[in-house]
Design an enzyme around this catalytic site. Sequence first.
Site: not given
Ligand code: ADP
Length: 189
Positions: A16, A91, A130, A136, A147
């Site tokens: 994404k 989400r 990654r 990270r 996740r």
């Molecule tokens: P990825 O898609 O690789 O899991 P992101 O950078 O989108 O990584 O998100 C990392 C973390 O940030 C998630 O695991 C969650 O803890 C938090 N997070 C990000 N966006 C949201 C969201 N829309 N709702 C709840 N938690 C979120």
Amino acid sequence: MSATRLLLLGPPGAGKGTQAQRLVEGLGIPQISTGDMLRAAVAAGTEVGRLAKEYMDRGDLVPDEVVIGVARERLAQPDAGKGFILDGFPRTRAQAEALDDTLGELGTPLERCVSLLVNEDEVVDRLLKRAGIEGRADDNEATIRNRMQVYKDQTEPLVAYYRDKGVLREVDGMGSVDEIAVRVEEALA
Ligand code: ADP
């Protein structure tokens, strides 16, 4: 003409962020990544960061009210008026409904939800790679598996939500970055 009020949906590691960056360059509209914003908040030691950190470290979702506040504020900024690429938000169903409310108030409804379809084993591999490169905190195997599960339980149902609204396009997310970018572009036409 391309749609400009966009949402990219897909599991962690689906690409994404990579595709969002392409669209930023191609369309000149901002990427809105709640993950990036939350990481910045953690790094800056803000109240939001303090609230979010423990959830992020476990790979759990940050509570809806926290994330919704972050996204709402960002969408209200002037640069989002000409369009935006949402990445990692919404989400949950509650977040999707809050997004609809916010965009309804702003008079700028979502035009497209692009769902990236990927093979789960492949994305777990990508995320583990990654982890080595970016370091990270949440890219370790246990957190990655969590996740993925969280995605299936809470976020995947949004595919049906956006299908019902008539804005969903499903795109094959396997292949090179360029190949996928072409498919995404087609899905926005
Ligand atoms: P990825 O898609 O690789 O899991 P992101 O950078 O989108 O990584 O998100 C990392 C973390 O940030 C998630 O695991 C969650 O803890 C938090 N997070 C990000 N966006 C949201 C969201 N829309 N709702 C709840 N938690 C979120």
